[in-house]
Scaffold this motif. Structure first.
Motif, PDB file in Angstrom:
ATOM      1  N   TYR A   1      -3.371   5.492  -0.874  1.00 59.17           N
ATOM      2  CA  TYR A   1      -2.521   4.818  -2.136  1.00 59.17           C
ATOM      3  C   TYR A   1      -0.689   4.950  -1.315  1.00 59.17           C
ATOM      4  O   TYR A   1      -0.097   5.363  -0.910  1.00 59.17           O
TER       5      TYR A   1
ATOM      6  N   ILE B   1     -13.880   1.473  -1.264  1.00 54.34           N
ATOM      7  CA  ILE B   1     -12.778   2.673  -1.769  1.00 54.34           C
ATOM      8  C   ILE B   1     -13.890   4.461  -1.326  1.00 54.34           C
ATOM      9  O   ILE B   1     -13.794   4.547  -1.104  1.00 54.34           O
TER      10      ILE B   1
ATOM     11  N   LYS C   1      -8.342   7.424   2.209  1.00 57.14           N
ATOM     12  CA  LYS C   1      -7.909   6.955   1.161  1.00 57.14           C
ATOM     13  C   LYS C   1      -6.905   7.136   0.707  1.00 57.14           C
ATOM     14  O   LYS C   1      -6.687   8.377   0.143  1.00 57.14           O
TER      15      LYS C   1
ATOM     16  N   HIS D   1      -4.438   5.931 -11.071  1.00 55.22           N
ATOM     17  CA  HIS D   1      -5.592   6.738 -10.446  1.00 55.22           C
ATOM     18  C   HIS D   1      -7.045   7.082 -11.398  1.00 55.22           C
ATOM     19  O   HIS D   1      -7.816   6.677 -10.770  1.00 55.22           O
TER      20      HIS D   1
ATOM     21  N   THR E   1     -10.893   5.843 -10.414  1.00 51.88           N
ATOM     22  CA  THR E   1     -11.688   6.998 -10.942  1.00 51.88           C
ATOM     23  C   THR E   1     -12.264   6.995 -11.778  1.00 51.88           C
ATOM     24  O   THR E   1     -13.185   7.139 -11.205  1.00 51.88           O
TER      25      THR E   1
ATOM     26  N   LYS F   1      -5.068  15.145  -7.199  1.00 50.56           N
ATOM     27  CA  LYS F   1      -6.032  13.766  -6.521  1.00 50.56           C
ATOM     28  C   LYS F   1      -7.037  14.158  -5.108  1.00 50.56           C
ATOM     29  O   LYS F   1      -7.072  13.086  -4.900  1.00 50.56           O
TER      30      LYS F   1
ATOM     31  N   GLU G   1      -9.284  13.801  -2.642  1.00 51.68           N
ATOM     32  CA  GLU G   1      -9.702  13.176  -1.082  1.00 51.68           C
ATOM     33  C   GLU G   1      -8.240  11.969  -1.074  1.00 51.68           C
ATOM     34  O   GLU G   1      -8.037  11.373  -0.209  1.00 51.68           O
ATOM     35  N   TYR G   2      -7.817  12.316  -2.204  1.00 53.75           N
ATOM     36  CA  TYR G   2      -6.660  10.964  -1.907  1.00 53.75           C
ATOM     37  C   TYR G   2      -5.459  11.309  -1.361  1.00 53.75           C
ATOM     38  O   TYR G   2      -4.828  12.547  -1.706  1.00 53.75           O
ATOM     39  N   SER G   3      -4.594  10.636  -0.603  1.00 49.02           N
ATOM     40  CA  SER G   3      -3.450  10.974  -0.130  1.00 49.02           C
ATOM     41  C   SER G   3      -2.643   9.491  -0.546  1.00 49.02           C
ATOM     42  O   SER G   3      -2.903   9.207  -1.480  1.00 49.02           O
TER      43      SER G   3
ATOM     44  N   PHE H   1      -0.753  14.754  -5.272  1.00 49.77           N
ATOM     45  CA  PHE H   1      -0.935  15.357  -3.553  1.00 49.77           C
ATOM     46  C   PHE H   1      -1.785  16.665  -3.110  1.00 49.77           C
ATOM     47  O   PHE H   1      -0.533  16.276  -2.917  1.00 49.77           O
TER      48      PHE H   1
END
Length: 330
Positions: free
Chosen positions: A288, A280, A286, A303, A307, A4, A6-8, A33
């Motif tokens: 979830y 976003i 960023k 996701h 994206t 994922k 850069e997504y946290s 993640f």
């Protein structure tokens, strides 16, 4: 599961399923993640197994959610007056706790602290009554409209007072954070109850007062959707005004007035959530923030949809930018 990037992902999803912090973060890592947001239910005991993971680089921490770690005192919980307390001793204590959260964020290399700043006080939970009327009779019913007018009249008459006090508390916290040399932003979060502060425009007012301070808006999309449906503000109108002060986002969707669902997947609406794509794309953090009912395969599907839409948005934005550049060169 795909990486994922850069997504946290917030521990909101599984913190109540685990006693072990390591097992909680391993489950999040299994979703792809590499970063997590440590929320306000993470305990000191959990941190005993989380901190070695951070030190070894097994997981990154994007953000922590005030009040952190968990203290279990409802006076300083997520739905309290917090930074806007009328009681000065309680307000000072809330500032202390926010600085403590920032200390943990700095220690873990997090970029931000998510903050629920406060509220306009009411006798009883008028938001709960309004949501019940919304579900049972509808937004256009006379009963809903009458109670909404009552709520809005009090909210508008008192919000300025509490916005100023919240601003004062944030200024005090920022002074102490700056003195420590911590590089951490404070993100004041759009909230899920109609009497809570801030709306996007209230956030703009608070941030404007604190020019140069590391304070911005933490845009929670699900909460924004809920408040729009209830009638508090228009997310599409506000996005352009606040996009430059956003320091982070909570990515989730509201179905009816139930929040923390996977965008696009649980609502089946492939268009509404698109309004949040510009924020976003630009947000430094960023995250979830999903409820435990969301299944791994639903998270993955959501996701991928998000994206994919962001890639299309970025390509389109790049085309517009290129055209504008050519126009300027004529």
């Amino acid at each position: 599961m795909t990486d994922k990037g850069e997504y946290s992902f917030s521990t909101c999803w599984n913190v109540k399923r685990h006693a072990s912090g390591r097992e909680m973060l391993e489950e999040i890592r299994s979703l792809g993640f590499r970063q997590a947001e440590l929320n306000y239910n993470v305990t000191d005991e959990m941190l005993e197994t989380i901190e070695p993971m951070i030190e070894r680089g097994e997981v990154g921490v994007s953000s922590v959610h005030n009040t952190f770690p968990r203290i279990g005192d409802p006076d300083y919980g997520t739905d309290s007056a917090l930074l806007g307390f009328d009681d000065e001793a309680k307000r000072k204590r809330a500032v202390e706790l926010l600085v403590r959260s920032a200390e943990y964020a700095d220690r873990y290399g997090a970029k931000a602290v998510v903050v629920h700043p406060g509220e306009v006080p009411f006798d009883g939970n008028i938001d709960e009554r309004l949501k019940r009327l919304y579900e049972e009779r509808g937004k256009d019913s006379e009963a809903y409209r009458a109670l909404w007018r009552e709520m809005l009249e009090r909210r508008e008459s008192l919000s300025g007072r509490y916005v100023r006090r919240i601003g004062q508390s944030l200024e005090e916290a920022c002074d102490r954070i700056a003195a420590k040399g911590w590089n951490v932003a404070l993100g004041i979060e759009t909230r899920s109850r109609c009497y809570q502060i801030p709306t996007p425009m209230e956030a703009q007012q608070i941030v404007g007062r604190l020019k140069g301070a590391p304070v911005g808006l933490w845009y929670d999309f699900g909460h924004g959707m809920m408040m729009e449906r209830m009638g508090l503000y228009d997310t599409a109108e506000d996005i352009e005004a606040v996009k430059d002060i956003v320091v982070g986002v909570h990515i989730h969707e509201t179905v009816g007035l139930s929040d923390h669902w996977c965008p696009y997947v649980h609502s089946g609406d492939m268009d509404y959530f698109d309004r949040f794509l510009p924020i976003i794309a630009a947000a430094p953090v960023k995250v979830y923030e999903l409820k435990s009912a969301c299944k791994p395969e639903e998270i993955e599907e959501s996701h991928n949809l998000l994206t994919g839409k962001l890639a299309a948005y970025s390509a389109k934005a790049g085309t517009y930018s290129a055209k504008a550049g050519m126009g300027e060169g004529k």
